[in-house]
Motif scaffolding. Structure first.
Motif, PDB file in Angstrom:
ATOM      1  N   ASP A  11     -15.409   3.291  -3.768  1.00 50.54           N
ATOM      2  CA  ASP A  11     -14.796   2.027  -4.058  1.00 50.54           C
ATOM      3  C   ASP A  11     -15.823   1.080  -4.684  1.00 50.54           C
ATOM      4  O   ASP A  11     -16.915   0.911  -4.149  1.00 50.54           O
ATOM      5  N   VAL A  35      -2.152   4.982   3.136  1.00 49.18           N
ATOM      6  CA  VAL A  35      -3.372   4.302   2.691  1.00 49.18           C
ATOM      7  C   VAL A  35      -3.576   3.020   3.486  1.00 49.18           C
ATOM      8  O   VAL A  35      -2.709   2.149   3.516  1.00 49.18           O
ATOM      9  N   ASP A  36      -4.737   2.909   4.143  1.00 50.55           N
ATOM     10  CA  ASP A  36      -5.040   1.704   4.893  1.00 50.55           C
ATOM     11  C   ASP A  36      -5.820   0.734   4.015  1.00 50.55           C
ATOM     12  O   ASP A  36      -5.537  -0.461   3.992  1.00 50.55           O
ATOM     13  N   ARG A  37      -6.807   1.261   3.305  1.00 48.37           N
ATOM     14  CA  ARG A  37      -7.618   0.439   2.412  1.00 48.37           C
ATOM     15  C   ARG A  37      -7.513   0.949   0.979  1.00 48.37           C
ATOM     16  O   ARG A  37      -8.018   2.033   0.679  1.00 48.37           O
ATOM     17  N   ARG A  50       0.834  -1.202   0.000  1.00 48.86           N
ATOM     18  CA  ARG A  50       0.000   0.000   0.000  1.00 48.86           C
ATOM     19  C   ARG A  50       0.867   1.250   0.000  1.00 48.86           C
ATOM     20  O   ARG A  50       1.965   1.248   0.594  1.00 48.86           O
ATOM     21  N   ASP A  64     -13.023  -3.426  -0.706  1.00 48.97           N
ATOM     22  CA  ASP A  64     -13.246  -3.774   0.695  1.00 48.97           C
ATOM     23  C   ASP A  64     -14.701  -3.460   1.034  1.00 48.97           C
ATOM     24  O   ASP A  64     -15.206  -2.412   0.645  1.00 48.97           O
ATOM     25  N   ASN A 102      -9.372   9.204   1.913  1.00 49.41           N
ATOM     26  CA  ASN A 102      -8.379   8.768   0.925  1.00 49.41           C
ATOM     27  C   ASN A 102      -9.026   8.502  -0.438  1.00 49.41           C
ATOM     28  O   ASN A 102      -8.458   8.822  -1.480  1.00 49.41           O
ATOM     29  N   TYR A 103     -10.225   7.904  -0.426  1.00 46.33           N
ATOM     30  CA  TYR A 103     -10.922   7.638  -1.688  1.00 46.33           C
ATOM     31  C   TYR A 103     -11.168   8.959  -2.431  1.00 46.33           C
ATOM     32  O   TYR A 103     -11.050   9.038  -3.654  1.00 46.33           O
ATOM     33  N   ALA A 126     -15.510   0.687   5.065  1.00 50.90           N
ATOM     34  CA  ALA A 126     -14.683   1.874   4.900  1.00 50.90           C
ATOM     35  C   ALA A 126     -14.968   2.812   6.056  1.00 50.90           C
ATOM     36  O   ALA A 126     -16.127   3.096   6.363  1.00 50.90           O
ATOM     37  N   ASP A 165     -11.572   7.822   7.530  1.00 54.36           N
ATOM     38  CA  ASP A 165     -10.243   8.038   6.950  1.00 54.36           C
ATOM     39  C   ASP A 165     -10.106   7.409   5.567  1.00 54.36           C
ATOM     40  O   ASP A 165      -9.449   7.967   4.679  1.00 54.36           O
ATOM     41  N   ASP A 166     -10.714   6.228   5.419  1.00 59.83           N
ATOM     42  CA  ASP A 166     -10.661   5.566   4.118  1.00 59.83           C
ATOM     43  C   ASP A 166     -11.419   6.381   3.079  1.00 59.83           C
ATOM     44  O   ASP A 166     -10.942   6.579   1.953  1.00 59.83           O
ATOM     45  N   ASP A 220     -18.321   3.467   0.253  1.00 57.09           N
ATOM     46  CA  ASP A 220     -17.659   2.235   0.668  1.00 57.09           C
ATOM     47  C   ASP A 220     -17.837   1.159  -0.399  1.00 57.09           C
ATOM     48  O   ASP A 220     -18.711   1.262  -1.260  1.00 57.09           O
TER      49      ASP A 220
END
Lengths: 368, 368
Positions: free
Chosen positions: A163, A141-143, A137, A167, A177-178, A170, A173-174, A251
């Protein structure tokens, strides 16, 4: 063929080397077989003669498919793999036996820098698991997420949605990032300087949705200046195809359902449309007159033309081509990969995430 | 007009009273005004002369709209309300000032047994909040759901999808109730004796989705015999319109996004289709020849024909008509309400939930 052979072949025409775009393809796992992959490569090469391919898979099958092909001669190198990850393998199982598979090797060629982008028609879950394992990653970035292009009323003809199913969960924070990654992707894939980003919800009013979503909304709004995008607030399912947003963030569970619902609805209408035209003599005559217009419409909403889910948040560009993609679909995925490679997308995206993350962190520090 | 007047008017034609279907309508809040509501009532009465209406709203406006109407004469009773809940009111605010509003009074007439079903074009959140407050949840139901009909390739022409957005969250127990309630609804609204129920997920494989969903899948499978439905496992967004399922179960966040995504996609294609037909002289001629076939297609995917989200899990039948519904849409909602009332849906649903819940409880007890 060995890696040495590759180096020799590539150095045969030194004048063009600097400008070549090298695409690694995992040719195994697609429903239409390696023939469709080779045909897709031909179509792409006609549009962009700077393309070169590292073709990963069963050496005999690939040689057979390429045997009578002159157009691709000198632009393709076959890389034999001993195994293939099947569509039915769970990601966990695929990981255990992945080494040496065509998918593994194709990803390795991006990792080593031999190619700029990797395209695979195989198992999405396995591809994401392997890509995370080998490419890692991107910092911050976590996801990672899968971004898709969605036919829309925008001038570019498309919106970005992510996304699409990397995943099923989400967190705020995810989703932040998205937003940053999706905006960067829209800039590179669609050429939109300052994309409008919306967060998917059940209504546009502030109180709609849960607290996680409200939290994400605040963070995305804060990160907009550093991420060079405009945050327009909540959007609804009806905005997926609308012209009021460029990037729809959600998500992976909701995104995957929305994507397949949209595809299913389009398919239903296509079926009913064909039925309507076959219904009577008059409607068949009508179909003849309207043929060209209809072809244009079909092309506009043809899912093959937007083939290619892009994995965002990894150290390298990975494109998942639809398992049922034909030559047109494969070629669309290659064209997308080429656009991203030529624009230096992977490097710029990493810079954006770093910037977005640090800006968000600063914001957090200031407000606490 | 008083409640006494209603009783007197209703007793004027005693021969028909036993068979009358009484529908309460909250006539305020729709985008098209009370005129569209009255027109929709006329259309419905032409199809079903046993209909009677309790029309709630501003007395003067309603009298005005009905002034020159002879078809509805004797079949409508105006019930004046002093206030209206607007589309912008938050449910919490709406609750505080709801008493005496047209929405409140319309719900009350179902609560008192004066009418069999209530239809409202108003604010969805407020309608759900008020309906929960006054009608109360059916025993065993924690979260009521909104069920919608989805155009599909099934013989009936529709699938049932729920929850379309009553609550953004749903736990395993809620999803179980949605399955039982959705199956009962499909039986009454679509006439399917043993509906096939699917749980919405990002793939059909067992390992897809989160643990909450896996838990829900186990419970729904256990409850299938008592609920008199067939559980077919996970379905995907692409199955919304497919013929392999009759009832699609999901949480209100995903369901709401899916519904609006499907509507948005259909709208996009309609726009592009019209554009395609206007494009050239030839395509315009084509449109003339294909006109009848196209009207048939338009009718099949016309969202007005499936107007009406039904609230399930309350002690009484509540139908939310789309805010932008025109006369055709209002009439569709009335027709749906009439079908449900005539079939004794509310009572049968309550029995099903009680049965489903106790069966699930027995199953739990046995397995623990």
């Amino acid at each position: 063929m060995s890696a040495d052979a590759n180096r020799i072949e590539r150095s045969a025409d030194p004048s063009s080397l600097a400008d070549d775009v090298v695409v690694a393809i995992d040719a195994m796992g697609g429903d239409k077989g390696v023939g469709a992959v080779v045909e897709g490569m031909q179509l792409s090469l006609e549009q962009n003669p700077r393309l070169r391919f590292l073709l990963h898979g069963d050496g005999d099958s690939l040689s057979g498919a390429l045997r009578n092909d002159r157009a691709l001669s000198g632009r393709v190198e076959i890389r034999h793999s001993d195994s293939v990850i099947t569509m039915n393998d769970k990601p966990s199982k695929a990981l255990r036996s992945a080494q040496g598979s065509s998918m593994w090797n194709a990803i390795e060629s991006v990792r080593s820098g031999e190619s700029s982008v990797v395209i695979s028609c195989g198992n999405t879950g396995a591809l994401m698991a392997l890509a995370m394992l080998r490419l890692r990653r991107a910092p911050g970035v976590d996801r990672p997420a899968i971004a898709v292009l969605w036919p829309s009323l925008n001038r570019s003809g498309y919106n970005v949605m992510l996304d699409a199913g990397a995943d099923v969960r989400a967190q705020a924070d995810d989703l932040l990032n998205y937003a940053v990654m999706g905006a960067s992707y829209a800039r590179h894939a669609l050429g939109i300087a300052r994309p409008r980003v919306g967060l998917l919800n059940v209504g546009t009013e502030e109180h709609k949705g849960g607290s996680e979503l409200h939290d994400a909304a605040r963070r995305i709004a804060s990160a907009a200046p550093a991420g060079d995008f405009e945050y327009i607030g909540y959007v609804e399912g009806s905005d997926m195809a609308s012209s009021r947003v460029d990037v729809v963030v959600t998500d992976g569970f909701t995104g995957n359902v929305a994507l397949k619902t949209g595809e299913g609805t389009a398919q239903l209408i296509r079926n009913l449309l064909e039925e309507a035209f076959r219904y009577s003599i008059l409607s068949r005559i009508g179909a003849l007159f309207a043929y060209t217009s209809f072809r244009r419409l079909q092309k506009r909403i043809d899912p093959r033309r937007v083939n290619g889910g892009v994995f965002l948040g990894l150290n390298g560009t990975v494109i998942k081509s639809h398992g049922s993609a034909d030559a047109t679909g494969i070629s669309a995925a290659i064209g997308l990969g080429c656009t991203l490679a030529e624009g230096g997308f992977a490097e710029r995206l990493a810079a954006r995430i770093a910037l977005g993350g640090s800006a968000a962190a600063r914001q957090e520090a200031q407000s606490s």
